[in-house]
Design an enzyme around this catalytic site. Structure first.
Site, short mmCIF file in Angstrom:
data_model
loop_
_atom_site.label_atom_id
_atom_site.label_comp_id
_atom_site.label_asym_id
_atom_site.label_seq_id
_atom_site.Cartn_x
_atom_site.Cartn_y
_atom_site.Cartn_z
N HIS A 96 0.50 -1.31 0.07
CA HIS A 96 0.16 -0.13 0.16
C HIS A 96 1.27 1.30 0.15
CE1 HIS A 96 -3.35 1.95 1.25
NE2 HIS A 96 -3.03 3.10 2.14
N GLU A 97 2.16 1.19 0.79
CA GLU A 97 2.72 2.23 1.26
C GLU A 97 3.72 2.83 -0.46
OE1 GLU A 97 1.68 4.46 3.15
OE2 GLU A 97 0.61 3.15 4.14
N HIS A 100 1.18 4.55 -2.64
CA HIS A 100 2.01 6.17 -2.75
C HIS A 100 3.35 7.10 -3.01
CE1 HIS A 100 -1.80 6.48 -0.43
NE2 HIS A 100 -1.40 5.33 0.32
#
Length: 194
Positions: A96-97, A100
């Site tokens: 997920h990160e 980003h």
């Protein structure tokens, strides 16, 4: 973990923080996550885009709030050891990160304080990481079958947007709705949503 100068992006939420692992155990799980095919692919794509992912880019920390991890622009990824206990949770947070981080890498003018920019990256991270896979939603207690993925993404985007000091709930919702189709359908660096 969070400070007033650089908002933490993408705060995944897990548990109550009382059952987590030690920083050393979590750091070992992070090292194992680097062998995950999605993690390896995202790191390769960041490096192809000109963004180096160094040895200290992903770190285990003890977090204050009920979050599993975060991405801080220009610094890297933190994984909250005190909220994570199993390898799958760590893998999920890292993926997920990294989405980003990839978004920041490919869009050199990304402004995390801009509600639309931040919301778009949250849509993509929740969609492309598998955070809203049906099985994960069942484990969270969400049993609705129809439209569960998009409902989950919207719910999780709004939770993450609460960490952005420039975005009220109304502004976050408006931004998310305005850019939904573009960002939901943007699957880069993947050919399609995994």
């Amino acid at each position: 973990m969070e400070d007033d100068t650089s908002p933490t992006i993408g705060s995944s939420r897990f548990g109550d923080g009382q059952r987590g692992s030690s920083i050393e155990e979590c750091q070992n799980m992070i090292r194992r996550s680097l062998r995950n095919p999605k993690v390896k692919f995202l790191i390769e794509q960041m490096e192809k885009s000109g963004c180096r992912v160094g040895a200290n880019f992903i770190n285990a920390v003890v977090c204050k709030g009920p979050i599993a991890g975060g991405y801080t622009a220009g610094e890297g990824i933190t994984v909250c050891s005190n909220y994570l206990t199993i390898q799958d949770e760590v893998n999920q947070v890292v993926i997920h990160e990294l989405i980003h981080a990839y978004d920041e890498c490919r869009a050199k003018n990304l402004d995390w304080l801009n509600c639309a920019h931040h919301s778009c990256s949250e849509i993509r991270a929740n969609h492309l990481s598998g955070d809203c896979h049906f099985k994960r939603e069942l484990l969270r207690g969400y049993l609705d079958m129809r439209g569960h993925e998009q409902d989950c993404i919207k719910r999780r985007v709004m939770m993450s947007m609460r960490n952005n000091p420039n975005c009220t709930e109304a502004a976050s919702k408006d931004a998310m709705e305005a850019i939904w189709d573009i960002c939901y359908n943007d699957t880069k660096p993947f050919d399609r949503a995994p």
